[in-house]
Scaffold this motif. Structure first.
Motif: not given
Length: 286
Positions: A86-107
């Protein structure tokens, strides 16, 4: 930040699609019940009062249902996920659905009970906590990171009742008291099982936490918590009996309790956190 109407959040179809794509088998052991209702996510984010300056810690983000909602409002989200898949998949999900906020996520791929450093001091904790570890995780976050002043957690309804209970209540006990050392807790809502997949067989409760300064005392937190543990080890015992082991005898326990201004015949379930702090202080000062 995106406005509410153009948020892209996970719905039941998207959740099932991600589960199939990852070949995931949700486990009860890790409390993997994923939120599939966008309105529930919006409600949690609103109740958490997340703003554009907030650094939010989220425990157990799972597929990212709540993570996406938080990213639309917070400056940064630090998501702690124990499941490597799940941790590995989360950044890709965010990149797909909220690309402009992907940089705001740290997993962080880690056990929340073992995390003792974060990339930035959090201002809030917002999480759908796994039922089996919700209380230990909450107490660990409160003890380890003192920068956050407000939190909103979703826990099993029964656990929510325990967290917010006051002296004299049937649900009042160790979790209520230890949480009260750090924060004032109040129940702010309920969540039906139908908003999750897989559907759990319990209701959930939303608990808001307002951090406050600990009770003024010369006793340490460890000393106060040890007294709480002893008082509730056999909940129906009078305190003079429950604390006889710590004090050395029932008579010594009675003397300690009287010094603390507590009736030796009372039970732990009748006392508040300030009472336990006075008892710990009297014990330590003997």
């Amino acid at each position: 930040m995106a406005s509410d109407h153009d948020q892209r959040l996970l719905d039941p179809t998207a959740v099932r699609g991600l589960v199939a794509e990852l070949g995931l088998r949700p486990t009860k052991q890790r409390g993997q019940n994923f939120v599939t209702d966008a309105n529930t996510v919006r409600r949690i984010v609103a109740l958490a009062e997340v703003g554009e300056d907030d650094v939010v810690v989220e425990i157990g983000p799972g597929l990212g249902s709540l993570t996406l909602g938080l990213l639309h409002r917070a400056r940064r989200v630090i998501a702690i996920e124990i499941d490597e898949l799940l941790a590995g998949a989360l950044p890709a999900t965010v990149e797909r659905l909220a690309p402009n906020r992907a940089d705001a996520l740290t997993v962080l791929t880690a056990d929340a009970l073992r995390v003792d450093t974060l990339p930035e001091p959090p201002t809030k904790v917002v999480a759908n906590l796994p039922y089996n570890v919700s209380v230990p995780v909450l107490l660990h976050l409160l003890a380890t990171f003192d920068s956050w002043r407000y939190g909103l957690v979703m826990v099993q309804s029964e656990v929510a009742d325990r967290l917010v209970a006051g002296p004299g209540s049937k649900t009042y006990g160790i979790p209520s008291l230890k949480l009260a050392w750090y924060a004032a807790a109040r129940r702010v809502g309920s969540v039906a099982p139908s908003v999750f997949w897989p559907v759990p067989n319990v209701d959930s409760g939303l608990v808001a936490l307002d951090r406050r300064d600990p009770v003024p005392t010369t006793a340490s937190r460890e000393q106060v918590f040890a007294v709480i543990d002893a008082a509730f080890a056999q909940r129906r015992k009078m305190l003079r009996s429950a604390l006889s082991g710590m004090a050395g005898s029932s008579a010594a326990a009675s003397a300690v309790l009287e010094q603390a201004g507590v009736d030796p015949q009372t039970r732990g379930e009748q006392l508040g956190i300030a009472d336990f702090a006075r008892i710990a202080e009297a014990l330590a000062g003997r």
